[in-house]
Write a protein that holds these residues in place. Structure first.
Motif, short mmCIF file in Angstrom:
data_model
loop_
_atom_site.label_atom_id
_atom_site.label_comp_id
_atom_site.label_asym_id
_atom_site.label_seq_id
_atom_site.Cartn_x
_atom_site.Cartn_y
_atom_site.Cartn_z
N TYR A 161 0.76 -1.30 -0.14
CA TYR A 161 0.12 -0.01 0.16
C TYR A 161 0.90 1.23 -0.17
O TYR A 161 0.79 2.16 -0.71
CB TYR A 161 -0.84 0.13 1.29
CG TYR A 161 -1.83 1.24 1.36
CD1 TYR A 161 -2.65 1.54 0.44
CD2 TYR A 161 -1.54 2.16 2.36
CE1 TYR A 161 -3.67 2.51 0.33
CE2 TYR A 161 -2.38 3.29 2.47
CZ TYR A 161 -3.60 3.56 1.54
OH TYR A 161 -4.23 4.69 1.60
N GLU A 162 1.99 1.33 0.68
CA GLU A 162 3.02 2.34 0.74
C GLU A 162 3.67 2.78 -0.69
O GLU A 162 3.62 3.58 -1.20
CB GLU A 162 4.07 2.14 1.71
CG GLU A 162 4.87 3.50 1.83
CD GLU A 162 6.03 3.29 2.73
OE1 GLU A 162 6.90 4.28 3.05
OE2 GLU A 162 6.11 2.17 3.49
N LEU A 194 1.12 4.55 -3.01
CA LEU A 194 1.19 5.94 -2.50
C LEU A 194 2.39 6.74 -3.21
O LEU A 194 2.28 7.86 -3.74
CB LEU A 194 1.04 6.23 -1.04
CG LEU A 194 -0.22 5.68 -0.45
CD1 LEU A 194 -0.28 5.95 1.20
CD2 LEU A 194 -1.59 6.17 -1.08
N ARG A 195 3.49 5.93 -2.92
CA ARG A 195 4.67 6.66 -3.57
C ARG A 195 4.88 6.40 -5.13
O ARG A 195 5.38 7.14 -5.69
CB ARG A 195 5.99 5.67 -2.79
CG ARG A 195 7.18 6.16 -3.12
CD ARG A 195 8.50 5.35 -2.57
NE ARG A 195 8.46 4.01 -3.09
CZ ARG A 195 8.19 2.94 -2.65
NH1 ARG A 195 7.85 3.11 -1.29
NH2 ARG A 195 8.30 1.76 -2.99
N PRO A 233 0.92 8.57 -7.23
CA PRO A 233 0.54 9.55 -6.79
C PRO A 233 -0.78 10.15 -6.80
O PRO A 233 -1.54 10.92 -6.10
CB PRO A 233 1.45 10.68 -6.63
CG PRO A 233 2.12 10.61 -7.98
CD PRO A 233 2.12 8.96 -8.29
N ILE A 245 -3.29 9.49 -3.92
CA ILE A 245 -3.12 10.24 -2.89
C ILE A 245 -4.22 10.97 -2.42
O ILE A 245 -4.88 11.89 -3.53
CB ILE A 245 -1.71 11.16 -2.71
CG1 ILE A 245 -0.49 10.24 -2.54
CG2 ILE A 245 -1.77 12.22 -1.83
CD1 ILE A 245 0.61 10.87 -2.76
N ARG A 246 -4.84 11.33 -1.28
CA ARG A 246 -6.10 11.87 -0.92
C ARG A 246 -7.26 11.21 -1.62
O ARG A 246 -8.48 11.65 -1.38
CB ARG A 246 -5.97 13.41 -1.45
CG ARG A 246 -4.81 14.16 -0.52
CD ARG A 246 -4.88 15.62 -0.97
NE ARG A 246 -6.11 16.04 -0.56
CZ ARG A 246 -6.32 16.54 0.50
NH1 ARG A 246 -5.24 16.74 1.44
NH2 ARG A 246 -7.57 17.23 0.99
N TYR A 276 2.51 10.43 4.64
CA TYR A 276 1.87 10.71 3.60
C TYR A 276 0.72 11.57 4.15
O TYR A 276 -0.26 12.13 3.43
CB TYR A 276 1.11 9.68 2.90
CG TYR A 276 2.24 8.91 2.10
CD1 TYR A 276 2.62 9.23 0.77
CD2 TYR A 276 3.08 7.85 2.60
CE1 TYR A 276 3.61 8.71 0.23
CE2 TYR A 276 4.07 7.19 1.93
CZ TYR A 276 4.33 7.80 0.73
OH TYR A 276 5.50 7.09 -0.10
N PRO A 315 -4.03 8.45 5.34
CA PRO A 315 -4.26 7.42 4.22
C PRO A 315 -4.39 5.90 4.84
O PRO A 315 -4.85 5.23 4.07
CB PRO A 315 -2.76 7.51 3.66
CG PRO A 315 -1.82 7.90 4.78
CD PRO A 315 -2.66 8.99 5.77
#
Length: 458
Positions: free
Chosen positions: A280-281, A284-285, A288, A291-292, A328, A335
C-alpha cells in the motif's frame, strides 16, 4: 436420526451479528450447527485452577454447549505451547517460528486425553462425531480406544504442510498416524490433500488405495477435499442491518467520497500484514494520483498476544503504520486507519459493502472466509473488487478475484491500482462469477457433503 456432535478447541455461541473478529472455524461451525443442531463440545476459553470432573452443559435453541476449562499448565503446554508454537507456524510454512519442547507435546496429548475423558459420558451410540482442527488431532484415536464405534470424522481448517516441513516435528509420525484413526479426514484444498497423501505413503510407508482411501498397518481411513464456506444468501441482508451502527455511520461520513480499501484479519503473522502495508505504501509512492483519493482501513484484533512471535509482529506493524501515516497524511486526510479491536459482524459486513476493494493477502491460509464474506456482502449493482492472495485456499474457488502473490510487493501494488480503477462492467462480471461459486457451495452444502460421506461409515 443420528445426533451431530461437534468437537473443537473453543466453543463459541454466535449469532449472525456477533463479533467480526471470530475466526473461520467458529463462524463456520456455528453457521453449520444452526441448521442441524446437536452437541458442541470444547474448551470454554477459561483458565481455572479448580478442575471439574464433568463438562458444563448449557442449551440454547437446538444446540447443547458442553465446555471444559484448562488450568495454567495445560494452557501453556497444549494451547500456547504445542498447538500454537509448533503446529500453527509449521502448518503455515513458518518453521523458523516453531519452538518445540517435548513437555509441550506431552501436554498436548494430556489435554486431548482430558477432552476424551470428559466427552465420553455425553456420547450416545448413534452419534456422528465431527472433530475440528489441529488442536485435537489425537482425539479420534483416543475415543476409538475408549470403545466408541460411531462414525468419527476430522476436518483441518488450516493448511496441511508438505512432508519435508512436517518432518521437522520430532514426533511427526504420531500425528500422521493419529489422522489415520479417523473414518474420514477433510481438507480445504487439493494441495492439502496431496500433502496428506504424500505423508502417509512416504512418511509412514502406508498405501494409497482407490476411492481416496489410505492404509497403514491396521489403520484405514478416507480423505477428501471439502472447502469451507459461508451463509452466502443471508450475508447481504445481515450487512444492511450493520449500516445502522454508529461505527458504520462515522466511517461512511468520514470518507467524503474517497474510495475505501478494507482488510479484516486477526493479528497473525500468517496474514501477511507487513507485506500488505508495504504494498500500500508503494501504491502511494509510485502512483501519486491515489493520494487523498483512497483510505485503507485495516481491522486487526490482537491474537495470541502472549506468544512472543505475535508481540514482535505487533511492534513491527505499529512502526510501519506510524511511518506511512507520518509520511503521507495531511491536515484533512489520513491514508491509513489501523484498529486493534473487533466489531460486530453485521458492522464488518456493512464495511465490506462500502469498500471499493477487499484487501485479503495472507502469506498462507487454509481458506480465508473474509474473502468469501466480502464478495457476498457486495451490492450487485456496484460491487467492489477482491484483491486476493493466491496462497489462500479461497483462491481455488474465487479465481475471478484479482489474484496476487503476497510476496511480490510490486504485483500486489499493481493489483490494488487495477482494483481501484476497474470499470463497472468488469467488476460486475467478476462478482457474478464468484457469487455463482459461493451459491453452489455455501456453509450448509459444506456440512452436508462432509456428513453424508462420513455417514457411509455407519
Amino acid at each position: 436420526m443420528s445426533r451431530l456432535v461437534v468437537v473443537s478447541n473453543r466453543v463459541a455461541k454466535l449469532d449472525s451479528t456477533k463479533s467480526g473478529s471470530q475466526g473461520g472455524l467458529a463462524v463456520g461451525v456455528a453457521a453449520a450447527m444452526s441448521k442441524a443442531g446437536g452437541l458442541w463440545f470444547g474448551w470454554s476459553g477459561k483458565i481455572e485452577s479448580a478442575q471439574r470432573s464433568e463438562a458444563r452443559v448449557e442449551t440454547a435453541g437446538n444446540i447443547d454447549y458442553a465446555t471444559v476449562s484448562l488450568n495454567q499448565v495445560e494452557y501453556n503446554q497444549y494451547y500456547k505451547g504445542f498447538a500454537n508454537s509448533v503446529l500453527w507456524p509449521l502448518f503455515h510454512q513458518r518453521p523458523d517460528l516453531m519452538s518445540y519442547r517435548e513437555v509441550d507435546f506431552e501436554g498436548y496429548l494430556s489435554v486431548n486425553e482430558k477432552m476424551a475423558r470428559l466427552l465420553l459420558p455425553l456420547l450416545r451410540p448413534d452419534d456422528t462425531v465431527w472433530i475440528h482442527d489441529y488442536h485435537l488431532i489425537p482425539l479420534g484415536g483416543l475415543l476409538r480406544r475408549a470403545g466408541i464405534t460411531c462414525p468419527i470424522g476430522f476436518f483441518l481448517h488450516i493448511p496441511f504442510p508438505p512432508l519435508d516441513l512436517l518432518r521437522t516435528v520430532p514426533r511427526y509420525r504420531e500425528l500422521i498416524t493419529a489422522l489415520m484413526e479417523y473414518d474420514l479426514v477433510g481438507f480445504q484444498t487439493d494441495v492439502d490433500y496431496r500433502g496428506f497423501q504424500f505423508s502417509v505413503v512416504y512418511g509412514l510407508g502406508g498405501e494409497a488405495l482407490p476411492d481416496n482411501c489410505f492404509r497403514y498397518r491396521d489403520y484405514e481411513c478416507k480423505a477428501g477435499v471439502y472447502p469451507i464456506s459461508i451463509e452466502t444468501d443471508t450475508l447481504r441482508e445481515v450487512g444492511k442491518t450493520g449500516e445502522a451502527s454508529e461505527e458504520f455511520k462515522r466511517l461512511e461520513q468520514s470518507l467524503t467520497d474517497r474510495q475505501l480499501i478494507v482488510g479484516v484479519d486477526r493479528l497473525d503473522y500468517s496474514k501477511g500484514l507487513p507485506q500488505r502495508l508495504r504494498a500500500y505504501e508503494n501504491l502511494l509512492r509510485t502512483q501519486p494520483e491515489f493520494i487523498r483519493k483512497v483510505v485503507y482501513l485495516q481491522v486487526a484484533p490482537v491474537s495470541r498476544g502472549d506468544v512472543k512471535a505475535y508481540a514482535d509482529l505487533a511492534h513491527q506493524i505499529d512502526e510501519q503504520v506510524g511511518h506511512i501515516v507520518g509520511t503521507y497524511a495531511d491536515f484533512d486526510w489520513v491514508p491509513l486507519r489501523y484498529l486493534n479491536r473487533g466489531f460486530r459482524r453485521n458492522t464488518i459486513l456493512a464495511m465490506y459493502n462500502l469498500a471499493s476493494v477487499g484487501y485479503v493477502t495472507p502469506l498462507r491460509d487454509g481458506m480465508n472466509l473474509v474473502a468469501k464474506e466480502f464478495v457476498a456482502a457486495q451490492d450487485p449493482d456496484n460491487p467492489g473488487v477482491l484483491v486476493l492472495s493466491d496462497m489462500a485456499g479461497a483462491a481455488d474457488e474465487l479465481d475471478a478475484a484479482l489474484l496476487v502473490n503476497p510476496y511480490d510487493s510490486e504485483q500486489v501494488t499493481q493489483g490494488l491500482a487495477e482494483a481501484l480503477s476497474m470499470p463497472l462492467a468488469e467488476r460486475k462480471e467478476r462478482w457474478q462469477s464468484m457469487m455463482a461459486v459461493l451459491r453452489d457451495n455455501d456453509i450448509h452444502h459444506w456440512q452436508e457433503r462432509f456428513l453424508e460421506d462420513l455417514g457411509q461409515f455407519r
